[in-house]
Design an enzyme around this catalytic site. Structure first.
Site, PDB file in Angstrom:
ATOM      1  CG  MET A   1      -1.765   1.239   1.286  1.00 11.60           C
ATOM      2  SD  MET A   1      -2.673   1.489   2.834  1.00 11.60           S
ATOM      3  CE  MET A   1      -2.274   0.094   3.788  1.00 11.60           C
TER       4      MET A   1
ATOM      5  N   GLY B   1       5.438  12.154  -3.278  1.00  8.14           N
ATOM      6  CA  GLY B   1       5.816  13.275  -2.432  1.00  8.14           C
ATOM      7  C   GLY B   1       5.119  13.275  -1.091  1.00  8.14           C
TER       8      GLY B   1
ATOM      9  CE  LYS C   1       8.689  14.354   0.822  1.00  2.62           C
ATOM     10  NZ  LYS C   1       7.314  14.680   1.168  1.00  2.62           N
TER      11      LYS C   1
ATOM     12  CG  ASP D   1       9.736  23.040   0.391  1.00  2.00           C
ATOM     13  OD1 ASP D   1       9.412  24.244   0.382  1.00  2.00           O
ATOM     14  OD2 ASP D   1       8.927  22.116   0.585  1.00  2.00           O
TER      15      ASP D   1
END
Length: 949
Positions: A700, A706, A722, A813
């Site tokens: 799953m 992301g 991730k 980021d």
């Protein structure tokens, strides 16, 4: 009643007095009204008052006030200079209408906000209007055309919106137009090409778009033009070659494409040309040699090809030549070495080949040379340092050969020397007593011999020293190496160094020791406990003996300790179990005995860090009681034999079943796992079952690429997972990049423990930190030392990515939600490099394409690093203002520092006499520096750490 009558009489008399005063002095009345409407937190206008007493006819009280300029007989106000007064609030323009003779109005470096008042456009005699570095917002109002005498209009660094004021083009006396950094949007009006006297135009750093109007080429009087840092489309208009008086032209960072028009070579008075950070293609026009006045030429970070024109040897005034980050090739013209003024040569990250010019440095005072990441061969030009001022020489990642003598043996001006990843040979000829200012030396991945120079202890400013991967270097570690007062990093792995480790008498600044894969022997000196700043020690694959010093476990910042593949004996010091900073401890393949200390610090470290020590027991190895009982029993030998036979049968059956399954299912979708330090050796199926225990093969997955989820691995380790989708063609380069991320280990980075992948997607396994992130806790009340510690932790993590990873890894980021806290509330940077990873995955890069050929690991790196620094500055502002200033980097640039400082002190409940005031000033100054509008004006993270420390 009598008292009331007295008060009334005083009021009437006062009213009559001021009426008489202001009947003769409307300027003072207007300025007092102005003062009553603005916010003056610093009492800068305290001397603006009218004294009681007689008012001589014609006297203007305001002429004696600060910032007010009057004519010779003090009868008319002709200038008003309120610059840097710390004023704020909305500007009350109605009070300025009486100043009909006003020639100069300077409101710069304040915090005025709101709409710019249209009443100012009634001051028809204005020659200079300076409203720069404020916070005016909204559209620039109409009516500017009324100021026909205006010579200077400076609105730099505000918060306007909407288009540039077209009316400015009607000001035929205008010489200076500065509308930069003020959030204007839309195209440059073509009418801006009609100015008759304009000399200076600055429109950079807005949100301008569209084509650059070719009409700008009609500006025959302009000497200085900056219109970069916008997002235009199309190419550079060839008509700009008609600007016959231009001396300075900057269209950098402007999204321009196409070739460089050869008509720019008509600008014979041009001294500085900056076209970097665009998408320009084609060759550099050889006609540029006609620009004899040219001193600075920066065409870096484009897509230029071809070679450096031979005709550049005619540019006798050239001091700066920057062509880095392009796709240029060929050899460097010998004529460049003849340029008498050349000081800075940046041509790194291209495809240049051949040798550097033999006479480079002989005819000019070179200060900075960077030719790294090319295909150069040959030796260093012998006179490269002949000018005596060369302070940075960067030659890494080429194919240079030969000795460093004589070119560098007496280059005493050097501060930074990077020669790694070449084929230099011979002894290292640096006499450190002749290098008083050297701070950074990287000679790694070469073929040097003769050992580390014995007088290295005389390099008093040395901070970084790396000679790793010189397999024939040999020699000893000089005895006083650790005593260098500023030394932080010593790397000398795989150098065949022998002897013992010198004593650590004075090593207060030392943070990294990397001496793995040598032939060092003897014990680790106990004095290593004096190195209080140590963060990483790697002594793996040597012949070291003795016990592990107890003092190592007490070092407060130690995060990585690798002592594997040595001959250490004794026990692991028990304090390691409680070492809060420790990320990795590896003592595998020694002669360690006893039990592994319990505690949180060693809980997440897998068994691979302890194997190869037969006398060692305890979690994650077998328990000590079981070990003793098993190996002490009489029938243990037979039992071991039986167990081995059983294991063999089971493995044979499993292999047969796996072969049948593989044959039926094919290779599509087969999962693999790659583990980094700190992750036990799981199978891919074990990891996949952690996501969905019922189906290991079709695990799953999180809902989209992301996204992030939490999983508990078989040994009970909780990880953050991730996911990222990729294609089979790009797997090789993506795996290589993920491995770089996994090897990036620092106490302020979340560890990437490993990744599980097939041909279509990958799961990245990170440490799970349960204490939330900075975004969730930003408004939680913290004392100043706590805030400072968080700022320092973020800075250290980011500095490691920028300066200690090769090549640098931009975070990409950086924001408060990507800063997580461990159980000790130490900040850890999360998601570093993930933006670049997604870009690589989306680019469908062929697996056979190398980094050097594509430039994918390098293209745009510098810009991302600059953005990291900007984001760091914004996060600092968030932290020190308890979240009040969010995304405020651009806004604070126009605000007075003292006002900001006072607000921050109030929010932190710190008085003006507090001993913390200077520290708060320092942190605020760093935030202001990091959020400067121009990326090149921002400090590096290396410098940021120095400022903060």
């Amino acid at each position: 009643m009598e008292i009331f009558h007295c008060l009334y009489l005083i009021f009437v008399i006062s009213f009559m007095f001021f009426s008489l005063v202001f009947a003769n002095d409307p300027y003072s009345e207007a300025l007092l009204g102005f003062k009553s409407q603005v916010i003056d937190d610093f009492n800068s206008l305290d001397d603006w008052f009218v004294p009681s007493g007689e008012n001589p006819p014609g006297k203007i009280y305001a002429c004696s006030w600060s910032g007010v300029e009057c004519n010779k007989n003090n009868s008319i106000v002709v200038g008003l200079n309120l610059s840097t007064k710390g004023l704020s609030g909305e500007l009350p323009g109605k009070y300025l209408r009486v100043f009909n003779e006003l020639g100069d109005l300077n409101l710069s470096h304040n915090s005025f906000s709101g709409q710019f008042p249209v009443e100012i456009f009634s001051l028809s005699n204005l020659r200079s209007l300076d409203i720069s570095r404020n916070n005016f917002s909204g559209h620039f109002p109409g009516g500017l055309h009324s100021l026909q005498n205006l010579v200077v209009l400076d609105a730099f660094s505000n918060s306007f919106s909407g288009p540039l004021p077209v009316e400015a083009s009607q000001l035929q006396n205008l010489k200076v137009l500065n509308l930069a950094g003020s959030y204007f949007s839309g195209p440059i009006p073509f009418q801006y090409g009609s100015f008759q006297k304009l000399e200076f135009i600055h429109l950079a750093g807005n949100f301008l778009y569209g084509n650059i109007p070719p009409e700008l080429g009609n500006l025959k009087t302009v000497t200085h033009m900056e219109i970069g840092y916008n997002s235009y489309r199309g190419s550079i208009p060839w008509q700009l070659g008609n600007m016959s008086e231009i001396q300075y032209l900057d269209i950098a960072g402007a999204n321009l494409s196409g070739s460089i028009p050869k008509q720019l070579s008509n600008l014979t008075k041009l001294e500085s040309l900056f076209l970097f950070k665009n998408h320009l293609t084609g060759k550099i026009p050889g006609e540029f040699s006609n620009i004899k006045a040219l001193s600075s030429l920066d065409l870096s970070d484009n897509l230029l090809s071809g070679s450096i024109p031979e005709s550049f040897s005619e540019l006798k005034n050239l001091t700066l030549l920057s062509l880095m980050y392009n796709q240029m090739s060929g050899t460097v013209p010998q004529g460049l070495a003849q340029l008498p003024s050349l000081e800075i040569l940046f041509i790194w990250n291209n495809f240049f080949s051949g040798s550097l010019p033999e006479n480079l440095g002989r005819n000019s005072k070179l200060r900075w040379v960077d030719v790294s990441t090319n295909n150069f061969v040959g030796s260093i030009p012998p006179d490269i340092c002949a000018g005596g001022v060369l302070f940075k020489l960067i030659l890494f990642s080429n194919n240079f050969t030969g000795s460093l003598w004589p070119s560098l043996s007496n280059c005493s001006s050097l501060v930074r020397l990077r020669l790694e990843d070449n084929s230099f040979s011979g002894e290292i000829p640096l006499k450190f007593s002749h290098f008083p200012d050297i701070s950074y030396i990287d000679l790694s991945r070469n073929k040097f011999t003769g050992g580390i120079p014995s007088d290295i202890s005389q390099a008093s400013k040395l901070q970084y020293f790396n000679v790793s991967n010189n397999p024939e270097l040999g020699g000893l570690i000089p005895p006083k190496t650790w005593s260098l007062p500023q030394l932080q990093n010593v790397s000398a792995s795989a150098c065949n160094i022998t002897g013992t480790l010198p004593p650590f008498k004075s090593c207060k600044s030392l943070t990294v020791i990397e001496l793995q894969m040598n032939n060092l022997s003897g014990p680790i000196p106990g004095s290593i406990s004096n190195c209080w700043a140590l963060e990483k020690i790697d002594l793996a694959n040597n012949k070291l003996t003795g016990a592990i010093p107890e003092g190592l476990a007490n070092l407060p910042d130690l995060s990585v300790l690798d002592l594997s593949h040595n001959n250490f004996s004794g026990q692991i010091p028990r304090n390691f179990g409680n070492c809060s900073s420790l990320v990795l401890l590896n003592v595998s393949f020694n002669d360690i005995s006893g039990s592994i200390p319990p505690g949180k610090a060693l809980k997440l470290i897998g068994s691979s860090a302890f194997v190869g020590n037969p006398k060692l027991c305890g979690a994650p190895l077998q328990s000590c009681a079981t070990s003793m009982a098993f190996f002490g029993s009489k029938g243990s030998g037979k039992l071991i034999l039986v167990l081995l036979l059983c294991v063999g049968v089971i493995m044979f059956i499993a292999a047969a079943l796996f072969g049948v399954f593989w044959f039926r299912r094919g290779s599509k979708g087969q999962w693999k796992i790659v583990s980094f330090l700190g992750l036990p050796r799981f199978k891919a199926t074990d990891v996949l079952k952690s996501f969905n225990p019922t189906d290991a093969e079709e695990a799953m997955q999180p809902p989209q690429s992301g996204s992030i989820c939490k999983a508990v691995l078989p040994t009970g380790i909780t990880v953050s997972v991730k996911t990222i989708k990729w294609g089979a063609k790009g797997m090789k380069i993506l795996e290589e990049f993920i491995t770089r991320l996994g090897n990036a280990r620092h106490k302020n980075l979340i560890r990437l423990l490993g990744f599980c992948h097939n041909n279509h997607q990958a799961y990245l396994l990170y440490d799970y930190l349960p204490n939330g992130n900075l975004s969730e806790k930003i408004r939680t009340k913290k004392d100043w030392p706590t805030k400072y510690r968080i700022v320092m932790g973020i800075a250290r993590g980011l500095c490691f990515l920028h300066h200690d990873c090769y090549p640098a890894i931009p975070h990409g980021d950086l924001k408060s939600s990507n800063i997580a806290f461990d159980e000790n509330m130490e900040p850890h940077l999360a998601e570093f490099g993930f933006k670049q990873l997604k870009q690589l995955a989306n680019a469908s890069i062929p697996a056979t394409t190398s980094r050097t050929e594509t430039g994918k690991f390098n293209n745009g790196i510098e810009e991302e690093l600059y953005m990291d620094i900007y984001s760091f500055g914004e996060i600092v502002l968030e932290i020190i203002t308890n979240g009040r200033l969010t995304n405020a980097g651009s806004n604070i640039q126009g605000q007075p520092r003292d006002g900001l400082l006072r607000e921050i002190c109030n929010e932190n409940e710190i008085g003006s006499s507090s001993s913390l005031l200077e520290k708060i000033k320092l942190v605020l100054d760093v935030a202001i520096l990091c959020t400067r509008t121009s990326p090149s004006d921002r400090p590096s993270m290396d410098d940021v750490l120095k400022f903060l420390s």
